[in-house]
Design a protein around this motif. Structure first.
Motif, short mmCIF file in Angstrom:
data_model
loop_
_atom_site.label_atom_id
_atom_site.label_comp_id
_atom_site.label_asym_id
_atom_site.label_seq_id
_atom_site.Cartn_x
_atom_site.Cartn_y
_atom_site.Cartn_z
N GLN A 1 7.32 4.89 7.83
CA GLN A 1 6.81 3.75 8.59
C GLN A 1 5.88 2.88 7.75
O GLN A 1 5.88 1.65 7.87
CB GLN A 1 6.07 4.24 9.84
CG GLN A 1 7.00 4.71 10.96
CD GLN A 1 7.97 3.63 11.40
OE1 GLN A 1 7.58 2.48 11.63
NE2 GLN A 1 9.24 3.98 11.50
N GLN A 2 5.09 3.50 6.89
CA GLN A 2 4.22 2.73 6.00
C GLN A 2 5.04 1.91 5.00
O GLN A 2 4.73 0.74 4.73
CB GLN A 2 3.27 3.67 5.25
CG GLN A 2 2.18 4.28 6.13
CD GLN A 2 1.35 5.31 5.39
OE1 GLN A 2 1.82 5.95 4.45
NE2 GLN A 2 0.09 5.47 5.80
N GLN A 3 6.09 2.53 4.48
CA GLN A 3 6.96 1.82 3.54
C GLN A 3 7.64 0.64 4.24
O GLN A 3 7.76 -0.46 3.69
CB GLN A 3 8.03 2.77 2.97
CG GLN A 3 7.48 4.00 2.28
CD GLN A 3 6.81 3.68 0.96
OE1 GLN A 3 6.88 2.56 0.47
NE2 GLN A 3 6.14 4.67 0.37
N LEU A 4 8.09 0.88 5.46
CA LEU A 4 8.73 -0.18 6.24
C LEU A 4 7.76 -1.32 6.50
O LEU A 4 8.13 -2.50 6.40
CB LEU A 4 9.25 0.41 7.56
CG LEU A 4 9.87 -0.58 8.56
CD1 LEU A 4 11.07 -1.27 7.95
CD2 LEU A 4 10.26 0.15 9.84
N LYS A 5 6.53 -0.98 6.83
CA LYS A 5 5.52 -2.01 7.10
C LYS A 5 5.29 -2.88 5.87
O LYS A 5 5.16 -4.11 5.97
CB LYS A 5 4.21 -1.34 7.53
CG LYS A 5 3.12 -2.32 7.94
CD LYS A 5 1.88 -1.57 8.41
CE LYS A 5 0.78 -2.56 8.80
NZ LYS A 5 -0.45 -1.84 9.26
#
Length: 483
Positions: A161-165
Motif C-alpha cells: 500500500q505504501q508503494q502504491l501510494k
C-alpha cells in the motif's frame, strides 16, 4: 494436455483433464460449494450485482417508472426460474462425481508437488509438470529480463500500500506539471488523478508455460487485470479517443478478419494485371512485438501518426503533444508485484493493457510505409492483420528479399521478422494459391490438429462460443473459391 513429468494420476483423472467437465447446469455450482447458505440465499446474493447494473442502466437512460418496475420484476422471476430450479437426481449425482474427481486431482497434484496450468499459446491445452521447475523458470525470467526494472522489496517496512501510494502521488505530480504547462486542463487533471480513489491496486504478474521446438519448457508472463490500477482511467481514455481515429486512418491497409481478407483479395485479383501466372503471394510476421518493442519507438510512431494531415488534430481539447506526454506517463507507470517485490515495465506492453494493441498497430503502420511505397509502385494488393501481413508481388523476389532485410533493420533489435514467398501460402487460416493466374482459396487445416476439432478462439463471449460451429461453416463458405 502436455505431460512433462511422471505422475500418479489415474487413467480416470487424466481422462477428465483431457475432456474437461461436462455441461454445467444452473445451480450446479451451488451444489459444489461448501457454503452454509441455502440455495435461495445464494441466489438472492448473486442477484445483487445484476440489480446494481440495472440501476446504472435506468439512471443513464430515462425509462418510464411502470415499465422499469415491470422489467425488474420479470428479470427477478427469470433469474429465480433459472437458478432456483432443483437439479435432476442424475445431473446432481454426476456433478458430485465430478467434484470428487477435481478434489482428488488437486490432492494428488499437491502431494506430488506438480503444477497444472493452461499453456501460453491460447490453444486450449494444459501443461502438467514439476512445480519447482516451473517456479524456477518464472524467477529466472524476471531476474534475467531486460523488460523489467526492480524497484523495491515489499515487506512490513515498505508495504504494498505504501508503494502504491508513492506511485499515485508521483502520477499526480506529473498531471499537475502538465496542467501548469497547459497541456491538459483542470477537468482532465481531476479525471486522471487517482489520489482520491479508494479501490486502486497494483498489478500482479503470473506465468504460463509453453514448449519450444526442442521440447524445452519456457514461460511467458501474464498480467492481472488493469482495472483499478493507477493508469487504468488514463489508458482507457487515450484508447477511446485514438482508436476511432487510427482505424479510419489505416482502413485501406487493414484486414478486419479472415472473411474481410478473402473478400478484398478476391475483388482485387479480378482487376487487370493484379494476378498474373508468375505472381507470388507474400506473407510476413512480426514476432514478440508487444513484449520487445521499446517505449521510445512506440511514442515516436504515435507522434508521427498524430501530426499526419489525414488525422484530425483536435483530440477532445488535447494537443498532439499533450497526448504524447500522457501516453508516456502510461508507459512509464506500469508497475507490478511478483514474489513480494515491486517491478516496473521498461520495455514492451502487457497484452491486456487496453492501449497495447492500438500502440502496436500504430507502430507497425509506421514501419510498413517504405514497403507500401514499393507495393503501390508495382500496383499490388496489400493488407495487414495485427502483426501478420499479406501482399501480391510481380517483381523480382531477390529485390523483395533485400527490401525485407532493410525492413528488419528498422525494427527494434529484439523484434524478428519472418517472411514467406510462394505461389501458395497460408494466411489467417486460409490457403491461397495462384494456379496459372487463377485465384484458388480454401480453409487451412493444421496437420497437427484433428480435422473434426473446431478452431479455438480466445477472448470471445460465451454466446459466441455456442456459435462456433455456425461461424466455422460460414468461414468455410467464404474461404472456398469453388463454393
Amino acid at each position: 494436455m502436455i505431460q512433462n513429468t511422471v505422475h500418479n494420476l489415474t487413467f480416470e483423472q487424466i481422462q477428465f483433464l483431457n475432456r474437461g467437465p461436462t455441461y454445467v447446469s444452473p445451480c450446479q455450482l451451488h451444489i459444489l460449494t461448501k457454503s452454509s447458505f441455502t440455495l435461495a440465499q445464494l441466489v438472492t446474493k448473486q442477484m445483487i450485482p445484476l440489480r446494481r447494473h440495472l440501476i446504472k442502466l435506468f439512471t443513464k437512460y430515462s425509462v418510464d417508472l411502470s415499465r422499469r418496475m415491470n422489467f425488474e420484476k420479470e428479470i427477478q422471476l427469470a433469474f429465480n426460474e433459472s437458478f432456483l430450479t432443483q437439479m435432476p437426481p442424475m445431473l446432481e449425482h454426476h456433478a458430485l462425481y465430478e467434484k470428487q474427481i477435481i478434489q482428488s486431482i488437486k490432492y494428488q497434484l499437491n502431494k506430488d508437488h506438480l503444477i497444472l496450468r493452461r499453456t501460453a499459446d491460447d490453444k486450449n491445452t494444459y501443461y502438467l509438470g514439476h512445480l519447482d521447475e516451473f517456479q524456477q523458470k518464472s524467477n529466472e525470467y524476471i531476474e534475467n529480463s531486460n523488460s523489467f526494472e526492480f524497484i523495491a522489496i515489499i515487506n512490513e517496512n515498505h508495504t504494498e500500500q505504501q508503494q502504491l501510494k508513492e506511485v499515485i502521488q508521483s502520477l499526480d505530480v506529473e498531471f499537475d506539471k502538465l496542467y501548469q504547462r497547459k497541456l491538459i486542463n483542470k477537468d482532465y487533471q481531476m479525471k486522471f488523478s487517482m489520489g482520491k480513489k479508494t479501490n486502486i491496486k497494483l498489478l500482479n504478474v503470473y506465468f504460463l508455460p509453453r514448449k519450444d521446438q526442442d521440447d524445452n519448457l519456457l514461460v511467458e508472463p501474464r498480467f492481472s487485470s488493469f482495472k483499478n490500477t493507477p493508469i487504468d482511467i488514463l489508458a482507457n481514455y487515450l484508447e477511446s479517443i485514438l482508436r476511432p481515429l487510427f482505424e479510419n486512418y489505416s482502413r485501406s491497409t487493414t484486414f478486419l478478419s479472415g472473411g474481410d481478407f478473402i473478400q478484398k483479395l478476391d475483388y482485387c485479383c479480378k482487376q487487370p494485371n493484379v494476378l498474373q501466372p508468375q505472381t507470388n503471394f507474400v506473407t510476413f510476421k512480426i514476432h514478440n512485438l508487444s513484449m520487445d518493442v521499446s517505449h521510445a519507438s512506440l511514442l515516436r510512431a504515435l507522434g508521427t501518426f498524430l501530426v499526419s494531415p489525414l488525422v484530425d488534430n483536435l483530440f477532445y481539447k488535447l494537443s498532439s503533444q499533450g497526448i504524447e506526454e500522457l501516453m508516456a506517463l502510461v508507459l512509464k507507470n506500469i508497475f507490478f508485484t511478483f514474489n513480494k517485490k515491486l517491478y516496473r515495465v521498461t520495455k514492451g506492453c502487457p497484452l491486456n493493457l487496453p492501449i497495447t494493441d492500438l500502440l502496436c498497430n500504430i507502430y507497425l503502420h509506421d514501419w510498413q510505409m517504405s514497403l507500401l511505397r514499393q507495393i503501390r509502385l508495382n500496383d499490388s494488393f496489400y493488407g495487414r492483420y495485427h502483426n501478420i501481413g499479406f501482399f501480391t508481388w510481380n517483381a523480382s523476389t531477390d529485390y523483395l528479399e533485400r527490401l525485407f532485410d532493410e525492413l528488419q533493420q528498422t525494427l527494434d533489435s529484439d523484434i524478428k521478422l519472418t517472411t514467406f514467398i510462394d505461389t501458395r501460402v497460408e494466411f489467417l487460416n486460409a490457403v491461397i494459391e495462384n494456379t496459372k493466374g487463377i485465384l484458388e482459396t480454401h480453409v487451412y487445416h493444421n496437420p497437427n490438429e484433428q480435422l473434426f476439432l473446431l478452431p479455438y478462439a480466445k477472448n470471445h463471449p460465451r454466446l459466441r462460443h455456442r456459435q462456433w460451429f455456425r461461424y466455422a461453416l460460414i468461414r468455410a463458405g467464404q474461404y472456398c473459391s469453388s463454393f
